[in-house]
Write a protein that holds these residues in place. Structure first.
Motif: not given
Length: 157
Positions: A59-81
């Motif tokens: 899973k790929v999440g973007i770190v939102e430092l101001e809110q101390n959280r990570t928002l999930a935004v997608g996944y690595l492609r199957r082969n890349d994962a």
């Protein structure tokens, strides 16, 4: 333990599934604009062992430092994962470790759709639909290259 991966500065590594995370990406990047966005940020790469669709999912999440959280935004492609999981074994990290890389949110434009030659008459006057819009989704590009390498210069402050 936090491991920051080294990229090449190209932000050419595509992920999948961003179409399901447009509200989260819009929250992070702000409203759509005529030119779109290119917003640098930090991504958390989180192996997801219990994913029912892919046992190697990351899973790929973007770190939102101001809110101390990570928002999930997608996944690595199957082969890349699968390759990612093989390569992170070299870092001798445990299940509580965090693996990060630089990322860029791109896209997110909303502009008049004046691109078609059919929308102009022979005198160069606009005859198209004034309300037609060209609207682009947000996407995410990672600054990630294989083989993976730890960014030794990274400092968490």
């Amino acid at each position: 333990m936090i491991t920051m991966l080294k990229g090449d500065g190209g932000f050419k590594f595509d992920i999948v599934g961003e179409s399901y995370s447009q509200p989260e990406l819009g929250h992070l990047a702000g409203p759509k604009t005529e030119l779109g966005v290119k917003l640098r940020c930090i991504a958390l790469l989180l192996p997801e062992d219990e994913n029912p669709h892919d046992r190697n999912a990351v899973k790929v999440g973007i770190v939102e430092l101001e809110q101390n959280r990570t928002l999930a935004v997608g996944y690595l492609r199957r082969n890349d994962a699968a390759q990612f999981r093989r390569e992170i074994e070299q870092f001798d990290i445990d299940g509580s470790s965090r693996i990060l890389c630089e990322a860029m949110i791109v896209g997110g434009w909303d502009r008049p759709a004046w691109d078609s030659d059919d929308d102009w008459d022979e005198n160069g006057d606009w005859i198209g639909d004034d309300d037609a819009r060209d609207i682009g989704n947000y996407g995410v590009k990672l600054d990630l290259v294989f083989p993976l390498e730890r960014n030794e210069e990274f400092q968490l402050t």
